[in-house]
Structure formats: C-alpha cells, structure tokens
Design an enzyme around this catalytic site. Structure first.
Site, PDB file in Angstrom:
ATOM      1  CG  ASN A  13      -1.852   1.109   1.315  1.00  0.00           C
ATOM      2  OD1 ASN A  13      -1.806   2.019   0.490  1.00  0.00           O
ATOM      3  ND2 ASN A  13      -2.720   1.083   2.295  1.00  0.00           N
ATOM      4  NE  ARG A  94      -6.388   0.964   0.153  1.00  0.00           N
ATOM      5  CZ  ARG A  94      -6.650   1.683   1.220  1.00  0.00           C
ATOM      6  NH1 ARG A  94      -5.770   1.777   2.183  1.00  0.00           N
ATOM      7  NH2 ARG A  94      -7.802   2.299   1.329  1.00  0.00           N
ATOM      8  CG  HIS A 183     -12.659   3.141   3.128  1.00  0.00           C
ATOM      9  ND1 HIS A 183     -13.304   4.075   3.917  1.00  0.00           N
ATOM     10  CD2 HIS A 183     -11.341   3.351   3.293  1.00  0.00           C
ATOM     11  CE1 HIS A 183     -12.416   4.830   4.534  1.00  0.00           C
ATOM     12  NE2 HIS A 183     -11.210   4.409   4.168  1.00  0.00           N
ATOM     13  NE  ARG A 244      -9.384  11.959   3.965  1.00  0.00           N
ATOM     14  CZ  ARG A 244      -9.438  10.663   3.703  1.00  0.00           C
ATOM     15  NH1 ARG A 244     -10.559  10.105   3.276  1.00  0.00           N
ATOM     16  NH2 ARG A 244      -8.392   9.899   3.864  1.00  0.00           N
ATOM     17  CD  GLU A 387      -8.830  -1.637   4.020  1.00  0.00           C
ATOM     18  OE1 GLU A 387      -8.271  -1.397   5.111  1.00  0.00           O
ATOM     19  OE2 GLU A 387      -9.193  -0.752   3.243  1.00  0.00           O
TER      20      GLU A 387
END
Ligand code: ADP
Length: 399
Positions: A13, A94, A183, A244, A387
């Site tokens: 990732n 990813r 996601h 965010r 993940e």
C-alpha cells in the site's frame, strides 16, 4: 522468517509519504511479516519490519519511494532470503482510484500502469504514489504476477441515481465527475464476513457497513451489491473523519475563495488535512479526542457530537434506501474499538428494531462478534476488517 514467506502474497500500500507492506498467506490469512516505511522524502524517515524472529526498526533518510522499496528488499534479505528468492507468489497492490475503467482485480502490465497513471487527475494525492510503488515493485520482482486491487471497485455497481451528482451533465461527462466510493475492499470483505457470521446467504441480506478509521465511510449493500456509499468523486465526501470535513455545502469553498482569499490548494488542504475531528478539536486521533472529552473539553465534545450526528444521518438514509436493514456492522480502528460511538450512533432506535446490548458492546474482544441484544430485529456486529487479506486473495487468483 527464512521459509515463512514461501507461498505468501506481498501486499503493498504505497501512499504519499509511506509504504505499508505485509506478507500474507492467502489461504488462512497468516501474516509472515509486515512493516511500514514512513516519512519518505523527509530528513528523518523510518522503516519498521515485524517478522517471526523479531522486529527491525531503523531511522534514516529515505529519499523517495524507490529508495523505500529498496530498503524493504534489504531488510527482508537481512533476516532471510533476498526478496526475489523469498518464495512469494504474487504482489497485490492497493490502488485507490480505478475510475470507470477498473472494477475488478487486474493483472498489471504496462498498459494498466499507464491507465492508472492517467486516472491521477481524479486522485492526485493517491494514484501517483500507487503508480511509483507498482513500477518499482515490478522492477524488483519481474517474474511474478502483480495485481492491482482498486478501492473503488466494489462501488462500480452503484445505481445511476446514487452515483450521479446533479450538475451539468456535459461538464460531468467531460471530466468523469461522478460518485466512485472508496474503502471498497473493506466494505466488500466485511459484508461477506457479516453474512458468514450470521450463517446467511449474502443475497438475502440488506446490510449497512460503517468503516470508521482515520478515513471513514458508510455503505448500503443489498444482496451483496453496493447500492450507496458515503464517499464520492474523492474520499472527502460523507462522514466526519480524522482530518477531513466530510459533507459540506460547496458554497463554503466559494466563500473561502472570495471572502477569505484562499486559493484552491489552500482550500483543498484545509478540507482534507485540517478539518474533521482535527479542525473541530485540535486532535485527529479518536483516543485523544475521547481523553479530551473526559477532561470536559467543550470543543472535543462538539466534535464527537458532530461525528455521531453525521453517522446517524447516514444510517437513517441507508435504512430507507434499503427498505429496511438486517445487519449493521462496525469496522475500522474506531468501529472495532470504540464503545461510545457504537452505542451513541444506534441509541434510541428500538422503534426501528435496533437494540445494542450494553454488556456485549463493552466486551473487550478482538473477534468477530454480535453486540445487539437478542430482542433486536437488526443484528449489530463488530467485524475487524482485513484489507490485506482481501487483496492477497484477489492477487492469488492470478497465480
Ligand atoms: P486507517 O484509516 O489509517 O487505517 P484505522 O482503521 O487504524 O485507520 O483507525 C484509526 C483510528 O482508530 C484512530 O482514530 C484511533 O484513535 C482509533 N482507535 C484505534 N484503537 C482504538 C481504541 N482502542 N479506542 C478508540 N479508538 C481507537
């Protein structure tokens, strides 16, 4: 470590200033080693590698992603065999944005790399470092399959009504503006695990998944297919996150431009990096936020309340979109660990068939578990996301 990596998938990732990596056995999910290369490009970077024989941690300058991946290769060689002889069967990457093009795990070749690079305009912070990770890893490991797994893929199925912004259709078309969702690997994995936990066919279930980490997103899943999600063109839309803002009136942007004189990069930075929990309370980590709440800090309390309010709004919306929900699942660092968020986001919903059991919710447990009361019509679950395992499995399909 010597033989531990045999048969594993290296999951990479590659982010803007860090690279996370993990050697995962796709059949049983066993992790043979994992680590993090961080603060790439800063004067003091760091590499951490956890392996069966112990941990390696080093502080040094890591000039760029290329140097970072070279270091990964070096530390692996130090405790066992060189990376290219370590028995790994594939590399799973990813990739944040797959645009409209990629909606399933994809074997990487030069054309795929070019296309992912082209999608950088939609994800300027994410796809460029993803591409560098891809390129360097392919150079280091040219003889095994490299597979791209896209964060957006699971939401490719969104119905047009959920994927479309009500803006000028020509402008939207020209600039590929639509709701993509992110996601997805986590939402797909967790919803699959939720069905398995309940011993039910996913095709029969209406699910809401709440992925609450530093980034946070909600999804509505009907019969195994996503019908809505809270993130949009970029991962900025939706729930309140660590840094965010989530949903705001776009008018705020014009106001900041015209009245506060901020330029577009400053506004981008404000909304992506200095808003959310951080903007409201001064901290972005949920544990730190709760400590402040405990000390009576009013800003932290408001941040918490805004976070929970937004979450409840999405849960309510998705219950109606789905025409009723069978299972609501919490995942991600906050969702898996935070008792208060789980309790407060589903409080007082008995009339809607949702009752969280206080004792079950408080149980300290890292397993997949049910936290709803036996008299709750809706099952409320906590399912740790994985993940890396999902990516490893997707990559192993190509071996
Ligand atoms: P990322 O989106 O970076 O993968 P994670 O899923 O690891 O993030 O979630 C990070 C968030 O989870 C942080 O806000 C952290 O404070 C929170 N978190 C982790 N463990 C706990 C815990 N035991 N209690 C409350 N919050 C936690």
């Amino acid at each position: 470590m010597t033989d531990a990596t045999d048969g594993t998938v290296l999951v990479i990732n590659s982010g803007s200033s860090s690279i996370k990596f993990q050697f995962v056995r796709p059949d049983d999910g066993h992790t043979a080693g994992s680590g993090l290369i961080e603060r790439i490009g800063e004067p003091e970077g760091r590499i951490i590698f956890h392996h069966s024989g112990g941990d390696i941690e080093r502080t040094l300058t890591i000039t760029d992603h290329r140097a970072g991946l070279k270091m990964l290769s070096d530390v692996v060689a130090e405790v066992g065999r060189p990376l290219h002889e370590s028995g790994i069967i594939a590399v799973g990457h990813r990739i944040v944005h797959g645009g409209k093009v990629f909606y399933e795990p994809t074997l990487i070749d030069d054309a795929v790399v070019r296309e992912i690079d082209r999608l950088s305009s939609l994800a300027p912070l994410h796809n460029p470092p993803n591409v560098i990770g891809l390129e360097v890893a392919r150079e280091e490991l040219p003889d095994i399959p490299h597979v791209a797994v896209f964060d957006t893929a699971f939401f490719h199925s969104l119905p047009a009504a959920a994927a479309t912004y009500a803006i000028d259709r020509e402008v939207a078309k020209e600039h590929d503006i639509r709701r993509y969702g992110f996601h997805g690997t986590s939402h797909e994995y967790v919803s699959g695990r939720a069905a398995a936990f309940l011993d039910r066919d996913p095709a029969e279930l209406n699910q809401i998944v709440l992925h609450l980490g530093n980034g946070a997103s909600a999804s509505a899943i009907k019969g195994g297919t996503a019908i809505d999600t809270s993130m949009g063109l970029t991962p900025l839309e939706g729930l309140v996150m660590g840094t965010r803002s989530g949903d705001i009136d776009p008018g705020v942007v014009f106001h900041l431009r015209r009245s506060a004189g901020l330029d577009v990069d400053e506004i981008d930075n404000l909304l992506n990096r200095k808003s959310g929990l951080l903007g409201l309370s001064g901290v972005n980590d949920f544990r730190a936020l709760l400590n402040l709440v405990g000390e009576g800090d009013e800003d932290a309390k408001l941040a918490y309340d805004v976070y929970v309010h937004r979450l409840r709004r999405y849960i309510g919306a998705y219950m109606v979109e789905l025409g009723g929900v069978d299972v609501i699942t919490f995942t991600g660092g906050v969702g898996e660990n935070n008792i208060d968020v789980r309790r407060d986001s589903l409080a007082d919903l008995e009339r809607l068939g949702i009752v969280v059991d206080d004792a079950r919710n408080k149980e300290e447990n890292r397993d997949e578990r049910r936290i709803s009361s036996d008299r709750s019509d809706v099952a409320v679950l906590v399912i740790p996301t994985d993940e890396e395992l999902a990516i490893a499995r997707a990559a192993a399909e190509f071996v």
